[in-house]
Design an enzyme around this catalytic site. Structure first.
Site, PDB file in Angstrom:
ATOM      1  N   GLU A 466       0.863  -1.185   0.000  1.00  0.00           N
ATOM      2  CA  GLU A 466       0.000   0.000   0.000  1.00  0.00           C
ATOM      3  C   GLU A 466       0.901   1.238   0.000  1.00  0.00           C
ATOM      4  O   GLU A 466       1.224   1.763  -1.040  1.00  0.00           O
ATOM      5  CB  GLU A 466      -0.945  -0.037   1.201  1.00  0.00           C
ATOM      6  CG  GLU A 466      -2.126   0.887   1.050  1.00  0.00           C
ATOM      7  CD  GLU A 466      -3.251   0.525   2.016  1.00  0.00           C
ATOM      8  OE1 GLU A 466      -4.178   1.331   2.139  1.00  0.00           O
ATOM      9  OE2 GLU A 466      -3.209  -0.555   2.642  1.00  0.00           O
ATOM     10  N   ASP A 473      -5.832   9.850   6.837  1.00  0.00           N
ATOM     11  CA  ASP A 473      -4.828   9.620   7.877  1.00  0.00           C
ATOM     12  C   ASP A 473      -4.022  10.887   8.142  1.00  0.00           C
ATOM     13  O   ASP A 473      -3.768  11.253   9.300  1.00  0.00           O
ATOM     14  CB  ASP A 473      -3.894   8.484   7.455  1.00  0.00           C
ATOM     15  CG  ASP A 473      -4.632   7.190   7.143  1.00  0.00           C
ATOM     16  OD1 ASP A 473      -5.542   7.228   6.302  1.00  0.00           O
ATOM     17  OD2 ASP A 473      -4.288   6.148   7.712  1.00  0.00           O
ATOM     18  N   GLU A 736      -2.667   0.075  13.382  1.00  0.00           N
ATOM     19  CA  GLU A 736      -3.832   0.435  12.562  1.00  0.00           C
ATOM     20  C   GLU A 736      -5.138   0.158  13.298  1.00  0.00           C
ATOM     21  O   GLU A 736      -6.121   0.879  13.142  1.00  0.00           O
ATOM     22  CB  GLU A 736      -3.805  -0.357  11.257  1.00  0.00           C
ATOM     23  CG  GLU A 736      -4.940  -0.040  10.303  1.00  0.00           C
ATOM     24  CD  GLU A 736      -4.783  -0.753   8.976  1.00  0.00           C
ATOM     25  OE1 GLU A 736      -5.446  -0.337   8.006  1.00  0.00           O
ATOM     26  OE2 GLU A 736      -4.001  -1.719   8.892  1.00  0.00           O
TER      27      GLU A 736
END
Length: 932
Positions: A466, A473, A736
């Protein structure tokens, strides 16, 4: 008094400035309290000739724009600043800056490429030789690439930057770097530029797509030589250059790099291999090196822009901490810290020996190497040894890791391995510290999460397939980020890409640079407004508002165009309260809060910021337009999402938080909505249930609405879900997910589980503003507030923050019956100091202020609280005695047997009238504990 830290466009004596009106800043230091700047006198000279002189009677010392003669290319200018303060003292300081190429179309170089077949994976090395025509007075190289490059002159690496030219919206903008190479020039010279695929044509994105921007890498460079006799010469990339392959046989950001140092070597000789340095072997072409033909690529020089932010560098070198052999027999090295970067290997291997280094963030619960968090990213570096003492370090990749698995080596020693930490080399500006070591580890995790993910762009994660510039974010974390590091240039560069890829028609992408083609979700696309605002507030940089005004107001205009007849945005995909815990994840990961309520809450927030921006920039008509839009939208919002009595359409934590923090609820309803929030929290056993949207504002909302103690309780939780849960599980970065690693050591198996993901690190902003107590009242902290708010379990706390005016310090303790405070206020600023447990507000100028006074407050950790279970409380004979004294017969209730595993807070959520009784019992138990 003295001047210090003098800068041009945030940089110290920079070269390559291309801004036609660069801005100057300086700081002042004085031993005299209440010192402010009274006036400044700036003189800018080209050699001995004055090109600008200005005298002003004001306090401005940050980002004063040059307004003199038109600047010339590649010219050094000297700047002298003289300042007078309000006490009549004067001080003088000097700095300089050198311009680069002000108009990119004046470059003569061509973007060149190779003719190797499509299946060639080796990195091309473009080269040519040239002869210096005399003694060189000054030499500069301007270089960039389609791909990522390293440049070498006479076998020596030019600069120490990594992953240049960085990642931009390549179709619109391509950065180039400028280096001083004067001392590297010889009479006979060879310039080499090795180019890797990088973000330009490498494998990238969820589908591992290659060739996103183009199917051929390219190189672009100009060397400008200025001789002692005044003559000039340029060496430019064109079709006359050569190209070959070297030892870097394969390089991909996700997959890693392969370096074969036997390539280009005579089996009977020990010549230097072609690894991006000058090849000394006359026979290397016979040993795996391929040569090709150079051609020019179509290229628009108008896309060129000089380096805008700090480059990516190796900023720290961490020695290996431990050698591990796993139950599976894997040979591992532990560096003790989850980080982003590379591993340097020192080895004396056999010729042809193959060594593979694999990377991972964590070990599984059995202690084996665990790579599932990488998904499809291999993150493997492979080295083929040449039989000599060697030092291996990849060129064009980076990894997110704490552990490496080493294959192909029989014996390992710690001194062979060094972790090289890589990120954009932003200046560290802020630090938080306290007496609670777990909270200190949380701050460390926040800081490391930023270092690992601010790698040229603000990525979501550094390890898996990614590593994209997710706008949500970055928006969520921007306040915290801008305290910890100077993000002014970093965000300015990235916002230029946000603007380049946004439009009134499509809105703002979810990731920037945009390789997904997905646009316009609240909280994510709102980055177009929020990040420029954060930079302005933190650094007093009005320029970022001016530069982004079009993008900022067009984002609000885009939303307005999507609204229905009711004036609200209720269409399109929304991420909602991403990864919130109040909804089954199998649904869509967006949380239980109404997604369009979130969208319109943010719509109102950014509309008001655009209104304020218009006011700051002097756009009176636009200010009235967005004020009216805000007022009408707010009324529509209230009609849609609140009942007449103050119920919210989503009575979730996030629904209540946004209502209160963004000041959306009617004043008469705020008390009820706060109670809704408290009840929800109590129903979650005083734990959060928020996702990406609610988490940044949760503790702020409670602290600002008379519930700071509850905010502190949530913050100090150590079980799931909480910030300290991850700390207790050994995290060295922010996760996360709240439960990325389960209590039993197993992992979330959703396929989306990064262990270095900074969004929830946004709690840092509350730690700095509320716990340590420092908030800006005017942009750049020209005026700031100091208002520490105590947290049970933290007896001492403080921050240091290097503002654009100087170092701000706020340090407080509350222990042993005393409150002590220390505040440092920089010259040319003022502070409002709110002393804990005092009503007076002290407005002070520069200087150091110390406070000490008595208190009965005890912040020491206490064993019992409203989060204790009823069973834990009733196991104490004193508690039973107190209940029988204060509420005779209450323990005879048969329902209490069912409440043994419930916390007191849970019981109170259905029996709030018992709060005074429970609090009295808890306080008495803790008092007895203290007395031993």
């Amino acid at each position: 008094m003295k001047l210090y830290d003098m800068r041009t466009e945030y940089k110290v004596n920079p070269i390559g400035i291309t801004k036609k009106n660069p801005r100057f800043s300086w700081k002042l230091e004085s031993d005299v309290n209440d010192t402010t700047q009274q006036s400044y006198h700036i003189v800018v000279k080209e050699k001995d000739r004055i090109v600008w002189e200005v005298k002003e009677e004001n306090e401005d010392s940050v980002l004063i724009a040059y307004a003199g003669e038109e600047l010339k290319d590649e010219t050094c200018y000297d700047v002298t600043v003289e300042v007078t303060d309000n006490h009549g003292h004067t001080a003088t300081g000097e700095m300089s800056f050198e311009t680069g190429i002000l108009e990119p179309e004046t470059f003569q170089a061509k973007m060149i490429t190779h003719d190797f077949p499509e299946d060639e994976t080796a990195c091309p090395i473009f080269s040519r030789t040239f002869t210096a025509k005399g003694k060189v007075k000054k030499a500069r190289i301007y270089a960039t690439s389609r791909g990522v490059y390293e440049a070498y002159l006479n076998g020596e690496r030019i600069g120490a930057d990594r992953m240049t030219p960085g990642w931009t919206s390549y179709h619109h903008r391509l950065q180039y770097q400028i280096y001083d190479i004067t001392e590297m020039i010889r009479e006979e010279n060879e310039i080499e530029i090795m180019v890797g695929n990088g973000w330009y044509k490498g494998i990238f994105g969820f589908m591992l797509t290659p060739n996103i921007y183009g199917d051929r890498v390219g190189a672009f460079a100009e060397i400008h030589l200025e001789y002692e006799d005044g003559s000039r010469e340029s060496i430019c990339t064109d079709e006359s250059w050569n190209v070959r392959t070297g030892a870097v046989c394969y390089s991909e950001i996700y997959m890693g790099e392969t370096i074969d140092t036997t390539i280009g070597r005579d089996s009977d000789r020990a010549d230097t291999a072609c690894v991006g340095s000058a090849c000394e072997s006359s026979v290397c072409a016979d040993f795996g090196v391929r040569t090709g033909t150079v051609s020019a690529m179509e290229f628009d020089k108008q896309t060129l822009t000089a380096q805008e932010n700090e480059t990516v560098r190796i900023t720290e070198r961490i020695p290996a901490k431990e050698l591990i052999v796993t139950p599976k027999g894997e040979k591992l090295v532990d560096f003790g810290q989850n980080l982003t970067g590379l591993v340097e290997l020192k080895v004396h291997g056999r010729k042809g020996q193959k060594i593979v280094i694999r990377h991972a963030e964590v070990l599984d619960k059995d202690g084996n190497f665990y790579t599932e968090t990488l998904r499809q990213a291999k993150s493997e570096d492979t080295y083929i040894c040449n039989g000599e003492e060697q030092v291996f370090l990849p060129h064009f990749t980076f990894h997110g890791f704490r552990y490496i698995c080493v294959e192909g080596m029989n014996d390992l020693s710690l001194d062979q391995f060094t972790a090289c930490v890589m990120h954009s080399d932003m200046e560290k500006t802020g630090d938080f510290h306290c007496s609670n070591q777990k909270v200190n580890q949380l701050q460390s995790n926040i800081a490391w999460g930023q270092r690992g993910n601010f790698l040229d762009i603000p990525t979501d994660c550094p390890q898996r397939d990614e590593r994209l510039g997710w706008t949500g974010d970055a928006q969520i974390f921007s306040w915290t980020a801008s305290f910890n590091r100077n993000t002014a240039l970093f965000f300015r560069k990235w916002m230029r890409d946000v603007a380049a890829e946004s439009s009134l028609e499509k809105g703002v992408p979810h990731v920037v640079p945009d390789i997904l083609g997905q646009y316009s979700s609240s909280a994510w696309s709102d980055v177009a407004v929020i990040v420029p605002w954060v930079v302005y507030q933190t650094y007093g940089d009005k320029g970022i508002l001016e530069e982004n005004w079009k993008c900022m107001h067009e984002w609000v205009d885009y939303i307005k165009n999507q609204c229905g007849e009711n004036g609200l945005w209720q269409t399109g995909y929304q991420y909602g309260d991403w990864l919130a815990l109040d909804k089954e994840e199998s649904a869509d990961r967006t949380g239980a809060t109404d997604k369009y309520m979130i969208a319109n809450a943010y719509y109102l927030y950014v509309t008001d910021l655009v209104r304020q921006t218009a006011e700051i920039l002097g756009f009176a008509e636009e200010e009235r337009t967005y004020r009216k839009l805000y007022d009408t939208t707010l009324e529509a919002f209230r009609q849609e999402y609140y009942t007449n009595t103050g119920r919210i359409v989503s009575e979730t934590q996030t629904g209540a938080i946004l209502s209160l923090y963004f000041h959306l609820a009617r004043e008469k309803d705020r008390k009820r909505i706060l109670q809704t929030l408290k009840t929800n929290i109590e129903n979650h056993k005083n734990h959060l249930a928020t996702g990406f949207v609610g988490t940044p504002y949760l503790c702020h909302t409670l602290s600002e609405n008379g519930e700071h103690e509850l905010a502190a309780t949530i913050f100090m939780k150590e079980d799931y879900p909480s910030w300290l849960y991850a700390v207790n599980m050994g995290a060295t970065t922010i996760w996360e997910r709240w439960n990325s690693i389960m209590p039993d050591g197993s992992f979330d198996v959703s396929g989306m589980n990064s262990l270095n993901h900074y969004a929830y690190g946004s709690i840092g902003d509350w730690m700095y503003r509320k716990v340590a107590g420092v908030s800006q009242l005017k942009p750049g902290y020209k005026k700031f507030k100091v208002q520490p708010m105590f947290v049970k379990g933290i007896e001492e706390s403080g921050v240091e923050f290097e503002s654009v005016y100087g170092k701000i310090e706020s340090k407080w303790s509350c222990k042993d019956g005393k409150i002590c405070g220390y505040v440092n206020v920089p010259v040319n600023t003022t502070a409002e100091i709110h002393l804990p447990e005092k009503e007076d507000v002290l407005t002070v100028g520069s200087g150091v202020y110390k406070y000490e006074y008595e208190t009965t407050t005890n912040l020491a950790y206490e064993r019992f609280s409203l989060d204790s279970t009823f069973g834990e409380i009733m196991s104490q004979p004193l508690a039973v005695e107190l209940f029988e004294q204060m509420a005779p017969g209450v323990l005879d209730n048969p329902m209490l047997a069912m409440a043994q595993q419930m916390t007191l807070s849970e019981v109170l959520s259905v029996a709030s009238e018992a709060r005074p009784l429970y609090e009295a019992v808890v306080n008495a138990l803790n008092a007895a504990e203290r007395q031993g």
